[in-house]
Design an enzyme around this catalytic site. Structure first.
Site, short mmCIF file in Angstrom:
data_model
loop_
_atom_site.label_atom_id
_atom_site.label_comp_id
_atom_site.label_asym_id
_atom_site.label_seq_id
_atom_site.Cartn_x
_atom_site.Cartn_y
_atom_site.Cartn_z
N ARG A 178 41.59 33.01 -44.37
CA ARG A 178 41.33 34.31 -44.97
C ARG A 178 42.65 34.96 -45.40
NH1 ARG A 178 37.91 36.87 -40.16
NH2 ARG A 178 39.36 35.55 -39.03
N LYS B 164 44.78 37.88 -38.93
CA LYS B 164 44.90 37.55 -37.50
C LYS B 164 46.17 38.16 -36.91
CE LYS B 164 42.32 35.21 -35.61
NZ LYS B 164 41.02 35.60 -35.00
N TYR C 142 43.77 42.32 -37.10
CA TYR C 142 43.13 42.07 -35.80
C TYR C 142 44.24 41.71 -34.81
CZ TYR C 142 38.44 41.53 -37.88
OH TYR C 142 37.24 41.74 -38.52
N HIS D 125 43.43 41.87 -30.92
CA HIS D 125 42.78 41.44 -29.67
C HIS D 125 43.82 41.33 -28.56
CE1 HIS D 125 38.87 40.94 -31.50
NE2 HIS D 125 39.44 40.31 -32.49
N GLU E 116 40.09 45.82 -34.57
CA GLU E 116 38.95 45.76 -33.65
C GLU E 116 38.71 47.03 -32.85
OE1 GLU E 116 41.67 43.92 -33.38
OE2 GLU E 116 42.48 44.08 -31.36
N SER F 254 30.62 39.97 -37.77
CA SER F 254 29.36 39.71 -37.06
C SER F 254 28.25 39.39 -38.07
CB SER F 254 28.95 40.93 -36.22
OG SER F 254 29.74 41.02 -35.07
N VAL G 233 24.76 40.61 -35.11
CA VAL G 233 24.61 39.16 -35.25
C VAL G 233 23.13 38.78 -35.22
CG1 VAL G 233 25.01 36.94 -34.08
CG2 VAL G 233 26.88 38.59 -34.27
N VAL H 11 24.31 38.20 -27.69
CA VAL H 11 24.37 39.42 -26.87
C VAL H 11 25.80 39.93 -26.78
CG1 VAL H 11 22.46 38.60 -25.45
CG2 VAL H 11 24.79 38.38 -24.61
N LEU H 12 25.92 41.20 -26.54
CA LEU H 12 27.24 41.78 -26.28
C LEU H 12 27.08 42.94 -25.31
CD1 LEU H 12 30.31 42.00 -26.96
CD2 LEU H 12 29.69 43.64 -28.72
N VAL I 283 26.81 32.33 -30.44
CA VAL I 283 27.78 33.12 -31.22
C VAL I 283 28.65 33.96 -30.28
CG1 VAL I 283 28.05 34.76 -33.14
CG2 VAL I 283 26.10 33.21 -33.12
N ALA I 284 28.09 34.32 -29.14
CA ALA I 284 28.82 35.18 -28.18
C ALA I 284 29.89 34.41 -27.40
CB ALA I 284 27.84 35.82 -27.22
N ASP J 39 32.83 33.86 -28.01
CA ASP J 39 34.14 34.51 -27.97
C ASP J 39 34.23 35.54 -26.84
OD1 ASP J 39 32.33 36.21 -29.24
OD2 ASP J 39 33.84 37.10 -30.53
N ALA K 252 34.17 29.41 -31.93
CA ALA K 252 34.58 30.78 -31.59
C ALA K 252 34.97 31.60 -32.82
CB ALA K 252 35.73 30.73 -30.60
N ASN K 253 35.33 30.94 -33.94
CA ASN K 253 35.66 31.71 -35.16
C ASN K 253 34.81 31.22 -36.32
OD1 ASN K 253 36.94 29.24 -35.42
ND2 ASN K 253 38.54 30.06 -36.75
N1 LIG Z 1 31.66 33.20 -32.73
C1 LIG Z 1 32.05 33.99 -33.71
O1 LIG Z 1 32.67 33.56 -34.69
C2 LIG Z 1 31.69 35.45 -33.69
C3 LIG Z 1 31.82 36.24 -34.85
C4 LIG Z 1 31.41 37.57 -34.80
C5 LIG Z 1 30.90 38.10 -33.60
N2 LIG Z 1 30.82 37.31 -32.48
C6 LIG Z 1 30.29 37.78 -31.19
O2 LIG Z 1 28.87 37.90 -31.27
C7 LIG Z 1 28.44 38.74 -30.21
C8 LIG Z 1 27.42 39.75 -30.71
O3 LIG Z 1 28.07 40.67 -31.59
P1 LIG Z 1 27.28 41.86 -32.30
O4 LIG Z 1 28.22 42.43 -33.30
O5 LIG Z 1 25.92 41.43 -32.73
O6 LIG Z 1 27.11 42.89 -31.08
P2 LIG Z 1 26.13 44.14 -31.02
O7 LIG Z 1 26.70 45.08 -30.03
O8 LIG Z 1 25.78 44.62 -32.39
O9 LIG Z 1 24.77 43.52 -30.41
C9 LIG Z 1 24.66 43.04 -29.11
C10 LIG Z 1 23.22 43.20 -28.66
O10 LIG Z 1 23.08 42.53 -27.40
C11 LIG Z 1 22.10 43.26 -26.69
N3 LIG Z 1 22.09 42.85 -25.29
C12 LIG Z 1 22.91 43.22 -24.27
N4 LIG Z 1 22.53 42.62 -23.13
C13 LIG Z 1 21.44 41.85 -23.43
C14 LIG Z 1 20.60 40.99 -22.69
N5 LIG Z 1 20.78 40.81 -21.39
N6 LIG Z 1 19.59 40.37 -23.34
C15 LIG Z 1 19.40 40.53 -24.66
N7 LIG Z 1 20.17 41.34 -25.42
C16 LIG Z 1 21.17 41.99 -24.81
C17 LIG Z 1 22.49 44.71 -26.94
O11 LIG Z 1 21.44 45.61 -26.61
C18 LIG Z 1 22.82 44.67 -28.43
O12 LIG Z 1 21.67 44.99 -29.23
C19 LIG Z 1 29.73 39.37 -29.66
O13 LIG Z 1 30.11 38.68 -28.49
C20 LIG Z 1 30.74 39.14 -30.75
O14 LIG Z 1 32.08 39.12 -30.26
C21 LIG Z 1 31.22 36.01 -32.52
#
Ligand SMILES: NC(=O)c1ccc[n+]([C@@H]2O[C@H](COP(=O)([O-])OP(=O)(O)OC[C@H]3O[C@@H](n4cnc5c(N)ncnc54)[C@H](O)[C@@H]3O)[C@@H](O)[C@H]2O)c1
Length: 377
Positions: free
Chosen positions: A15, A75, A94, A96, A118, A134, A179, A239-240, A267-268, A270, A299-300
């Site tokens: 990027r 980054k 970013y 972190h 972030e 996301s 997500v 989830v987050l 996806v979570a 990270d 993770a990315n």
């Molecule tokens: N791997 C990657 O490249 C990448 C890229 C972007 C984001 N992410 C990660 O994706 C994850 C989600 O991000 P987001 O922006 O959607 O977050 P967000 O805060 O918008 O959504 C998270 C959701 O999880 C729900 N939640 C919490 N505990 C729960 C449970 N026990 N059961 C079910 N749902 C539950 C929350 O209520 C919320 O609606 C984060 O960890 C973020 O860092 C990863």
């Protein structure tokens, strides 16, 4: 202001922090923009497009850092960039910080002003510079999931949308945030039968209102998850819990109850992952199999689609970059609380609570720093 855009040198980062359109906008406000030669290559933008938009080209990263008052990046700087950073230089990227003490100490030592994408935060507590990534990852999760469900990829050999006379696949999405919502839209659009689970009833109500009829919402709890995984073809972990590790909603013993060839996309990952058996993977080698269940845990994820990711990210960052350039970081942060919350390290002082607590470093009140800066500047 003089703005510099270095080429990202972190492994596999394609990027770039400004598009030619972004350069043109900054030029319109009277700023000077220097872009490192070939910085946009990985995202499909040529040097010529940058120069046509009004940027100056610099051949080396050293020249970009030594020329610019504000560095705009994607980054966090890596070790070889640390010595290039000047005292008082504004870095907008970013960071972190909480995941790297080395980076935090290096930025303190360099005396930089570190404004982290972030932690830029809106009044409703949303994080506008994390949302676009996301959105990309959520949409990609289904694209990747569909691919790994194919037999040659070790999946169940099921087409997400089915065909007339054949049932579509079952997609289970854990977490209905950014997500999860984007993943659900993609899966539903392809014709899959989609279940979104979340712990927030207001969120489930909202999703139930806006999603098409092939999406159902279910309360997230262990009982419901155990039942749903038995018939799911693709499971997306989304989830987050802000500031905490993701909870392990899918435990190792549940894999045995899944059908062979089920695909998990965590996806979570990270944030530690919400699937117990997930460990981070890379785009070079994105999957592995445990108990006949395919795990995809990159993770990315947005790194694989740098064109879309660059445009999505810069759509969100550019308005803030323009404020910083027009007013300087001190006035921009005084005027806009969203930017103020982005400040993490300022001239050798940690001003973000989470970073100070993580490494046991002294925390300085950001407003005190601004008051002091006013006297100095
Ligand atoms: N791997 C990657 O490249 C990448 C890229 C972007 C984001 N992410 C990660 O994706 C994850 C989600 O991000 P987001 O922006 O959607 O977050 P967000 O805060 O918008 O959504 C998270 C959701 O999880 C729900 N939640 C919490 N505990 C729960 C449970 N026990 N059961 C079910 N749902 C539950 C929350 O209520 C919320 O609606 C984060 O960890 C973020 O860092 C990863």
């Amino acid at each position: 202001m003089i703005i510099g855009v270095p080429k990202e040198i972190k492994n596999n980062e394609n990027r770039v922090a400004l598009t030619p359109a972004g350069v043109a906008e900054l030029r319109k406000s009277g700023h000077t923009v220097y872009v490192q030669a070939s910085a946009g290559e990985g995202s499909g933008f040529t040097d010529q497009e940058y120069t046509q938009a009004g940027a100056g080209l610099l051949p080396t990263i050293e020249e970009v850092y030594s020329t610019a008052e504000m560095i705009v990046k994607v980054k966090e700087p890596i070790a070889q960039e640390y010595p290039l950073i000047k005292d008082n230089q504004l870095l907008f990227t970013y960071f972190h910080f909480a995941s790297s003490e080395e980076l935090t100490r290096a930025m303190i030592e360099r005396g930089a002003v570190c404004l982290a994408y972030e932690t830029v935060e809106k009044a409703d507590r949303s994080l506008p510079l994390l949302v676009p990534m996301s959105e990309v990852a959520g949409r990609m999760a289904v694209q990747q999931g569909a691919k790994y469900l194919e037999k040659p990829m070790k999946g169940r050999g099921i087409l997400l949308g089915g065909v007339p006379g054949v049932k579509p696949a079952n997609v289970l999405i854990l977490g209905g945030g950014i997500v999860g919502t984007q993943a659900a839209k993609m899966a539903a659009g392809l014709g899959a039968h989609v279940t979104i689970m979340d712990v927030s009833l207001p969120r489930l109500r909202y999703l139930s209102d806006i999603m098409p009829s092939n999406v159902v919402t279910v309360m997230s709890n262990e009982y419901n998850i155990r039942e749903a995984v038995k018939t799911a073809d693709l499971i997306v972990g989304a989830v987050l819990i802000p500031g905490a590790k993701a909870p392990h909603l899918i435990t190792r013993d549940m894999l045995k109850t899944m059908r062979p060839g089920t695909v998990l996309v965590d996806v979570a990952v990270d944030q530690g992952g919400c699937i117990e058996t997930c460990t981070p993977t890379t785009h070079e080698n994105p999957t592995y199999v445990i108990d006949d269940v395919v795990h995809y845990c990159v993770a990315n994820m947005p790194g694989a689609v740098p064109y879309t990711s660059t445009l999505a990210l810069t759509n969100a960052t550019l308005p803030y970059a323009i404020q910083l350039a027009n007013k300087g970081w001190r006035q921009a942060c005084r005027d806009n609380n969203e930017l103020l919350l982005g400040l993490n390290v300022v001239n050798g002082k940690v001003v973000y609570k989470g970073v100070a607590e993580t490494f046991g470093l002294p925390l300085t009140d950001v407003r005190d720093v601004l008051r002091q800066e006013e006297l100095i500047a």
